[in-house]
Enzyme design. Structure first.
Site, PDB file in Angstrom:
ATOM      1  CD  GLN A  57      -3.819  -5.568  -5.020  1.00 11.34           C
ATOM      2  OE1 GLN A  57      -3.140  -5.199  -6.339  1.00 11.34           O
ATOM      3  NE2 GLN A  57      -4.416  -6.671  -5.080  1.00 11.34           N
TER       4      GLN A  57
ATOM      5  CG  HIS B   5      -8.629   2.297  -2.759  1.00 11.00           C
ATOM      6  ND1 HIS B   5      -9.876   2.869  -2.850  1.00 11.00           N
ATOM      7  CD2 HIS B   5      -7.772   3.085  -2.611  1.00 11.00           C
ATOM      8  CE1 HIS B   5      -9.873   3.964  -2.012  1.00 11.00           C
ATOM      9  NE2 HIS B   5      -8.195   3.865  -1.790  1.00 11.00           N
TER      10      HIS B   5
ATOM     11  CG  HIS C   3      -4.010   4.108  -1.477  1.00 11.04           C
ATOM     12  ND1 HIS C   3      -4.484   4.161  -0.211  1.00 11.04           N
ATOM     13  CD2 HIS C   3      -4.681   4.909  -2.349  1.00 11.04           C
ATOM     14  CE1 HIS C   3      -5.555   4.935  -0.141  1.00 11.04           C
ATOM     15  NE2 HIS C   3      -5.852   5.250  -1.389  1.00 11.04           N
TER      16      HIS C   3
END
Length: 107
Positions: A80, A82, A78
């Site tokens: 990464q 973002h 998650h």
């Protein structure tokens, strides 16, 4: 279970990536209003946050490269995600600012 040290790094990655994206949106809004000075300022702030996010990511990559193993969690994926979204979004923001400049500034 993820080590607290890594959890802090992962959360920093999410936070700084999110901040970069938020500043990017503010940059677009300012450009839309014709306030290019503020737009550039927000874009610079977005880039500063992106650098912080990259540092968090580099820390994790360095750990892994040095042989330190840790579990890849959904939270890490998650984080990464973002970062990658923030990078892509800021590329688009720069293009939109250029478009607004051409629309709002007479030749």
């Amino acid at each position: 279970m993820e080590e607290p040290k890594n959890l802090e790094v992962v959360m920093g990655l999410i936070m700084h990536s999110g901040n970069a994206k938020s500043f990017g949106m503010e940059a677009v809004q300012a450009a839309k209003e014709g306030n290019f000075k503020q737009s550039i300022q927000r874009l610079e702030e977005a880039n500063e946050e992106l650098v912080k996010a990259h540092h968090a990511q580099t820390g994790l990559l360095t750990q892994e490269a040095s042989g330190e193993k840790f579990e890849v969690t959904l939270l890490m994926v998650h984080a990464q995600d973002h970062l990658m979204n923030a990078i892509t979004f800021l590329d688009l923001v720069k293009e939109l600012i250029d478009v607004y400049k051409k629309v709002n500034v007479p030749d």
